[in-house]
Enzyme design. Structure first.
Site, mmCIF file in Angstrom:
data_model
loop_
_atom_site.group_PDB
_atom_site.id
_atom_site.type_symbol
_atom_site.label_atom_id
_atom_site.label_comp_id
_atom_site.label_asym_id
_atom_site.label_seq_id
_atom_site.Cartn_x
_atom_site.Cartn_y
_atom_site.Cartn_z
ATOM 1 N N CYS A 60 -14.055 8.836 116.920
ATOM 2 C CA CYS A 60 -15.277 8.557 117.686
ATOM 3 C C CYS A 60 -16.236 7.678 116.891
ATOM 4 O O CYS A 60 -16.897 6.793 117.452
ATOM 5 C CB CYS A 60 -15.979 9.865 118.060
ATOM 6 S SG CYS A 60 -14.989 10.984 119.067
ATOM 7 N N ARG A 143 -11.475 10.983 126.211
ATOM 8 C CA ARG A 143 -12.070 9.652 126.089
ATOM 9 C C ARG A 143 -12.005 8.955 127.452
ATOM 10 O O ARG A 143 -11.076 8.195 127.725
ATOM 11 C CB ARG A 143 -11.348 8.840 125.019
ATOM 12 C CG ARG A 143 -11.409 9.463 123.652
ATOM 13 C CD ARG A 143 -10.755 8.597 122.579
ATOM 14 N NE ARG A 143 -10.538 9.398 121.388
ATOM 15 C CZ ARG A 143 -11.467 9.692 120.487
ATOM 16 N NH1 ARG A 143 -12.698 9.231 120.657
ATOM 17 N NH2 ARG A 143 -11.189 10.433 119.440
#
Length: 234
Positions: A60, A143
């Protein structure tokens, strides 16, 4: 001793998500840049709404640094970035500060995350957008990427597992393809990049198909077949 029988089952809330062409689900939330009312606050703009599994995680972090360095490129395309994870505002701020103060990735350092990041501790937004998928995790968003047009319609949806980082250049390319489609009513072929030829719609009648046979290629268009015609795009 008799065996007791229970005719019962554990209820699992189904994952729901908006579909392409649907209105983007509305919500209000606190973000790292203040209160947000979505999509009302972004009327007239394209939006890339994306979720990440958690703050202070390695993949991330690389995604946020990359998105942040491309934010001006997206702004030139009239598009705004919005991040989200199932974390608190305090956690978001601490993570973004740590990225700016301490993280260097591929030569990029002192990167400031200026786009808003939604705090979604109660998972309200994540559930509206199908970002929480039990097969992947009960507590972390996958995601997900939603590209939403200036009138609040969902135009594209991308999903990645927790383990694979996204390709931000592909997200930008997809945004540009969607904008070309909305503006000019044409489609884009495989591996299309801005400046490449675009695809004209196929004829919807037999007569239309026959007419295509007589077109022939010229400087502006190329007739590959009656159902596949490409043309220059400016």
């Amino acid at each position: 001793m008799t065996e007791e029988y229970c005719d019962c089952w554990e209820y699992e809330e189904p994952v729901s998500l908006p579909l392409i062409g649907d209105d983007a689900p509305e919500f209000e939330a606190q973000t790292t840049t203040g209160h947000m009312k979505f999509p009302a606050d972004y009327k007239g703009k394209w939006v890339i709404l994306f979720s990440h599994p958690a703050d202070f995680t390695p993949v991330c972090t690389t995604e946020f640094i990359t998105f942040a360095t491309m934010q001006d490129e997206f702004k030139k395309l009239n598009a705004e970035l919005i991040g989200l994870s199932i974390d608190s505002i305090t956690s978001h701020i601490a993570w973004l500060k740590d990225i700016k103060d301490h993280v260097e990735y591929k030569g990029l350092k002192n990167v400031e995350i200026k786009f808003p990041v939604i705090a979604d501790i109660k998972m309200e937004v994540a559930k509206k957008y199908g970002m929480l998928q039990p097969g992947a995790s009960d507590t972390k968003a996958v995601r997900a990427v939603f590209i939403i047009n200036p009138t609040g319609k969902v135009k594209a949806i991308l999903y990645y597992p927790l383990s694979a980082g996204r390709n931000m250049e592909e997200i930008k390319r997809l945004l540009q393809a969607l904008q070309v489609n909305e503006k000019d009513g044409v489609s884009t072929p495989a591996n299309w990049m801005p400046g490449d030829d675009v695809v004209m719609g196929a004829p919807e009648t037999f007569i239309g198909a026959q007419e295509r046979d007589s077109w022939g290629s010229d400087g502006e268009k190329t007739v590959h077949s009656w159902f596949l015609v490409t043309k220059k795009h400016k």
